[in-house]
Each structure stands twice: as structure tokens, then as C-alpha cells.
Scaffold this active site. Structure first.
Site, PDB file in Angstrom:
ATOM      1  N   HIS A 102     -62.247 -11.439  -6.671  1.00 42.98           N
ATOM      2  CA  HIS A 102     -62.496 -12.807  -6.217  1.00 42.98           C
ATOM      3  C   HIS A 102     -61.770 -13.732  -7.193  1.00 42.98           C
ATOM      4  CE1 HIS A 102     -66.255 -10.622  -5.163  1.00 42.98           C
ATOM      5  NE2 HIS A 102     -66.330 -11.410  -4.107  1.00 42.98           N
ATOM      6  N   ASP A 105     -63.641 -14.149 -10.367  1.00 41.47           N
ATOM      7  CA  ASP A 105     -63.804 -13.010 -11.294  1.00 41.47           C
ATOM      8  C   ASP A 105     -62.684 -13.026 -12.313  1.00 41.47           C
ATOM      9  OD1 ASP A 105     -65.609 -12.050  -9.347  1.00 41.47           O
ATOM     10  OD2 ASP A 105     -64.058 -10.779  -8.445  1.00 41.47           O
ATOM     11  N   GLU A 233     -66.025  -8.768   6.211  1.00 39.41           N
ATOM     12  CA  GLU A 233     -66.929  -7.733   5.676  1.00 39.41           C
ATOM     13  C   GLU A 233     -68.351  -8.008   6.141  1.00 39.41           C
ATOM     14  OE1 GLU A 233     -66.476  -6.951   1.460  1.00 39.41           O
ATOM     15  OE2 GLU A 233     -68.572  -6.339   1.327  1.00 39.41           O
ATOM     16  N   HIS A 272     -74.097  -2.108   3.037  1.00 39.54           N
ATOM     17  CA  HIS A 272     -74.333  -3.190   4.002  1.00 39.54           C
ATOM     18  C   HIS A 272     -74.725  -2.603   5.356  1.00 39.54           C
ATOM     19  CE1 HIS A 272     -71.497  -6.104   1.622  1.00 39.54           C
ATOM     20  NE2 HIS A 272     -72.468  -5.592   0.889  1.00 39.54           N
ATOM     21  N   ASP A 340     -66.824  -0.910  -4.463  1.00 41.10           N
ATOM     22  CA  ASP A 340     -67.658  -2.109  -4.628  1.00 41.10           C
ATOM     23  C   ASP A 340     -69.022  -1.623  -5.110  1.00 41.10           C
ATOM     24  OD1 ASP A 340     -68.768  -4.560  -4.617  1.00 41.10           O
ATOM     25  OD2 ASP A 340     -68.357  -5.031  -2.529  1.00 41.10           O
TER      26      ASP A 340
HETATM   27  C1  XLS Z   1     -71.400  -8.320  -1.676  1.00 41.11           C
HETATM   28  C2  XLS Z   1     -70.080  -8.019  -1.137  1.00 41.11           C
HETATM   29  C3  XLS Z   1     -68.906  -8.564  -1.942  1.00 41.11           C
HETATM   30  C4  XLS Z   1     -67.650  -8.514  -1.137  1.00 41.11           C
HETATM   31  C5  XLS Z   1     -66.562  -9.396  -1.631  1.00 41.11           C
HETATM   32  O1  XLS Z   1     -72.413  -7.776  -1.268  1.00 41.11           O
HETATM   33  O2  XLS Z   1     -69.962  -6.649  -0.975  1.00 41.11           O
HETATM   34  O3  XLS Z   1     -68.806  -7.875  -3.146  1.00 41.11           O
HETATM   35  O4  XLS Z   1     -67.149  -7.212  -1.075  1.00 41.11           O
HETATM   36  O5  XLS Z   1     -66.910 -10.727  -1.602  1.00 41.11           O
HETATM   37 NI    NI Z   2     -68.264  -5.529  -0.608  1.00 38.59          NI
HETATM   38 NI    NI Z   3     -72.301  -5.377  -1.253  1.00 38.19          NI
END
Ligand code: XLS
Ligand code: NI
Ligand code: NI
Length: 438
Positions: A102, A105, A233, A272, A340
Site C-alpha cells: 500500500h 506501507d 479483493e 476472506h 497476505d
Molecule cells: C485486509 C486485506 C488487505 C488487502 C490490501 O484484510 O486483505 O491486506 O489485501 O489492501
Molecule cells: Ni488481502
Molecule cells: Ni485479509
């Protein structure tokens, strides 16, 4: 590279399953060819900058525990550059080719947008230098539109138009930087693009605003000639109570409704999908069936904890299921497997970052080999093909071709005696998969 941040770790090598060295790969062998392709090209592993370089491992009950000699916690460009140096040392020693970040980051959020943009210019110059020196690449970039207090009610879906404008400006800059670094993709994860309560929310308006921002991003992409792939995402909640991009199906519907399907693919994250009440295999399959599986955020959840624990994937049954979908869609084009994932709060030493990634890479190597074996022998595919074979000819074929209607089917059904499908044989198939596990 000036300073060494992992002095006790040398390059992680493949030593095979019998090695006693914990800082070695047992299964991941970058150049070994499996199913016609080098392992590294199947996976296109990426390190997540936010978790691996910047996560202090704080939780709602306590401050961070992580020992990170590269990060003094200051908002200086100097600190940001040092973190970048540490990241590239990590990538090199681990033998991973890609990273993801990001904007906030890699570079600090400063007093105003211009100052933050200037810092990002300077830090990304440094990243570009590091990329050129090491051959490492950016899998995807993104903008952090959820941490700063201004985004407490969303970014594109904020009720405040000025916040929308600020978010748009941030995405514009993050896209510029991603392009400058040769990023192969750009991800939109809308953690706060949702709501906490419907009592105060105009959902229709918010969703339209989200679509507006994405259309602006598509226009801008064309304007600057950015060739990377856009990803959405999905995640159902956390930090929002409900996030509009809740799962693969919801994202696909949103993209289709707002005429964005041609410009986006999905970046599916294991934890997720499970938060949405699905297996990762489910969400991957829904995306792949729509020709929209772009990339994967590889992690794992905890069956006993109800939030996004972002753990490193170690379950080889799960990596097998993921690689089955990836192999069957013909592999990644622009995407890859981005870890991630974060080490546990209890695993606070720098070396734990190596143990975590090594474990994830080895788990995927085993998953790949298992999936490749299953596909090569066609054990599952043959069973599935046979299971649906009544649609290959006769009335089944006519149904699939939509050549018949209720009247003909009623006439046909009146002549049938107790139609019954064959056994699904789930347990037998599960046993077969276990036979193939590597
Ligand atoms: C958070 C997300 C984030 C995305 C990028 O839960 O996974 O890390 O991958 O913004
Ligand atoms: Ni993610
Ligand atoms: Ni996540």
C-alpha cells in the site's frame, strides 16, 4: 546494501525433505519443473510489505511485540528507505521474486497530500533502484484507504464528498507509483467500503459512488497507459460490519451491474472467503468460472476465531485445493500468490518471518505436486465427467442446448421409472486425494 538486517540468515536453499535445517526448503525448489512449468512460475510468490515489514503485531488488547530493527517508527523518508532495504534483503534471502504494498506501507502519511506525495516520490525512486539492483518486481500496488481517521466512514463510499476526492487523489498517485515501478497489477480492497448500520446509510448512493471511483480509475489507467491488471479483493466484513464487495459472487454482480467486468479481475484471499462462509475453493471456483480469477492473497484463518487472523498457510489439503483451481485455469497471468499473512504476536523475532514464509512456500509446493498428480491421472476429472454424462447425449444434451421445454420434458418424464443419479462417492474421492498427497 548498506546495513544487514538478517545477519544470521543466509540464502534459503532447497535441501529436500530429509534436511534437519529449519531455514531451508524441503519441498519448494524454484527451478524444478512440475506440470510443464518451473515451480516459481506457477506460484509467482509475493511478500506483503504491510505484514512482513510494517506490522508491529499489536492487537486490540495490547501494543506491538515485533522486533523490527529496520523500523524506528518515525515518519521520516530515511526510515522508509531503510525499511525498503530490509524488504529487499528479505526477498533476496528468501528467493521470492515479487512484493506488494500500500502507498502508506512504503512511505509515510504526512501533514498534507502534497507532502505525502513528495515522500512517496522519493521512496519509490529508492524502490526502483532496489528493483533494478536485485531483479525483484512489484506484483501489485494499492492505496491504503482505511487507516487514516478521514476514512472512518469509507473512502469512495464516505458520505463526505471531500473524502471521496481525497481518496481519488490517493488512488491516482498510487497508480502513478505502481506504473513507475512496473507493477503487474493494482488492487482495490475496500475495507471500509460498507457500513456499520443501515439506519444512517444510503446504500444505493454509496454503491454508485464506489462504481464511480472505479470508472475514474479505469479512465485514468487508459490516460497514463498503465498496463497492469486491476483487481477487486472481496471480504465480507472487518473492519466494516458489512462490506459491499463481500464475496466473489457479490463482486461479480457489482462489476457486471456497473459495467466494469471487462476491466477487473478478482484477488481472492483465503481468510476472506472463510469469513464469508465459503471455502477458498468455492470463491476461487466462482471467480474462475467467470474468467475473472486474477490473483490470490494466500493465507489461512483459524477455525476457532471469527475474524481475519491472516495466518500463514500450512495446510497441504487446502493448498492442493487452491492449486487444483489455479492449474485448471491455466495458471496465473498477471497475478500470483501474495502472502497476505502475518506471524503470530507470540512469534516476534525477525527470523520468524523466514520460518513463516518457508512454511507457506513448502505447503504450496506440496499442494502443487499433489494437484498436478491428480490432474495428470485424471482421477477426479474422469469421475466428474462420468457423473454428468447423462447430459452428453439424448434428452440431457437437448436440455443443455435448450432445445426442449416443460411440455416435452413432461412427456419424456411420464415414460421414466424412478430416475436416480449414481452415488456421489465423496468418501472414496477423499480417500483418493489422500493417496496423492505429497
Ligand atoms: C485486509 C486485506 C488487505 C488487502 C490490501 O484484510 O486483505 O491486506 O489485501 O489492501
Ligand atoms: Ni488481502
Ligand atoms: Ni485479509
Amino acid at each position: 546494501m548498506s546495513q544487514e538486517f538478517f545477519p544470521k540468515v543466509t540464502t534459503i536453499a532447497y535441501e529436500g525433505p530429509k534436511t534437519k535445517n529449519r531455514l531451508a526448503f524441503r519441498h519448494y525448489n524454484a527451478d524444478e519443473v512440475v506440470a510443464g512449468k518451473k515451480m516459481k512460475d506457477h506460484f509467482r510468490f509475493a511478500v506483503a510489505y504491510w505484514h512482513t515489514m510494517k506490522n508491529s503485531l499489536a492487537d486490540p488488547f495490547g501494543v506491538g511485540t515485533a522486533i523490527r530493527p529496520w523500523d524506528d517508527g518515525s515518519k521520516s523518508v530515511e526510515n522508509a528507505k531503510r525499511v525498503a532495504d530490509a524488504c529487499f534483503e528479505f526477498l533476496q534471502k528468501l528467493g521470492v521474486e515479487y512484493y506488494c504494498f500500500h502507498d502508506r506501507d512504503v512511505s509515510p502519511e504526512l501533514g498534507d497530500l502534497q507532502a505525502s506525495n513528495d515522500a512517496l516520490d522519493e521512496v519509490s525512486d529508492h524502490l526502483l533502484k532496489l528493483q533494478k539492483a536485485t531483479g525483484k518486481k512489484l506484483l501489485w500496488g494499492t492505496a491504503c484507504l482505511f487507516s487514516h481517521p478521514r476514512y472512518n466512514q469509507g473512502a469512495a463510499t464516505s458520505p463526505c464528498a471531500d473524502v471521496f476526492a481525497y481518496a481519488a487523489a490517493q488512488v491516482k498517485k498510487a497508480m502513478d507509483v505502481t506504473k513507475k515501478l512496473g507493477g503487474q497489477g493494482y488492487t482495490f480492497w475496500g475495507g471500509r467500503e460498507g457500513y456499520a448500520s443501515l439506519i444512517n446509510t444510503d446504500m444505493k448512493r454509496e454503491v454508485n459512488h464506489l462504481a464511480a471511483l472505479l470508472h475514474m480509475a479505469v479512465d485514468y489507467k487508459k490516460a497514463i497507459g498503465f498496463k497492469g491488471q486491476f483487481y477487486i479483493e472481496p471480504k465480507p466484513r472487518e473492519p466494516s460490519t458489512h462490506q459491499y464487495d463481500s464475496d466473489s459472487a457479490a463482486c461479480l454482480n457489482f462489476l457486471r451491474e456497473h459495467n466494469l467486468l471487462g476491466d477487473f479481475k478478482l484477488n481472492i484471499e483465503t481468510n476472506h472467503a472463510t469469513l464469508a462462509g465459503h471455502t477458498v475453493q468455492h470463491d476461487l471456483t466462482v471467480a474462475a468460472n467467470a474468467g475473472a480469477l486474477g490473483s490470490i492473497d494466500a493465507n489461512a484463518g483459524d477455525e476457532l476465531i471469527g475474524w481475519d487472523t491472516d495466518q500463514f498457510p500450512t495446510n497441504i489439503y487446502m493448498t492442493t485445493q487452491i492449486m487444483l483451481v489455479v492449474l485448471k485455469m491455466g495458471g496465473f497471468k498477471t497475478g500470483g500468490l501474495n502472502f497476505d499473512a502475518k506471524v503470530r504476536r507470540e512469534s516476534f523475532e525477525p527470523v520468524d518471518l523466514f520460518h513463516a514464509h518457508i512454511g507457506g512456500m513448502d505447503a504450496f509446493a506440496r499442494g502443487l505436486k499433489t494437484a498436478a498428480g491428480l490432474i495428470k491421472d485424471g482421477v477426479l476429472d474422469k469421475f466428474v465427467a462420468k457423473r454428468y454424462s447423462s447430459y452428453d447425449s439424448g434428452m440431457g444434451k437437448k436440455i443443455e442446448k435448450r432445445q426442449v421445454g416443460f411440455a416435452q420434458l413432461e412427456k419424456y418424464a411420464l415414460g421414466l421409472k424412478n430416475p436416480m443419479p449414481g452415488s456421489g462417492r465423496q468418501e472414496m474421492l477423499e480417500n483418493i486425494i489422500n493417496d496423492y498427497l505429497q
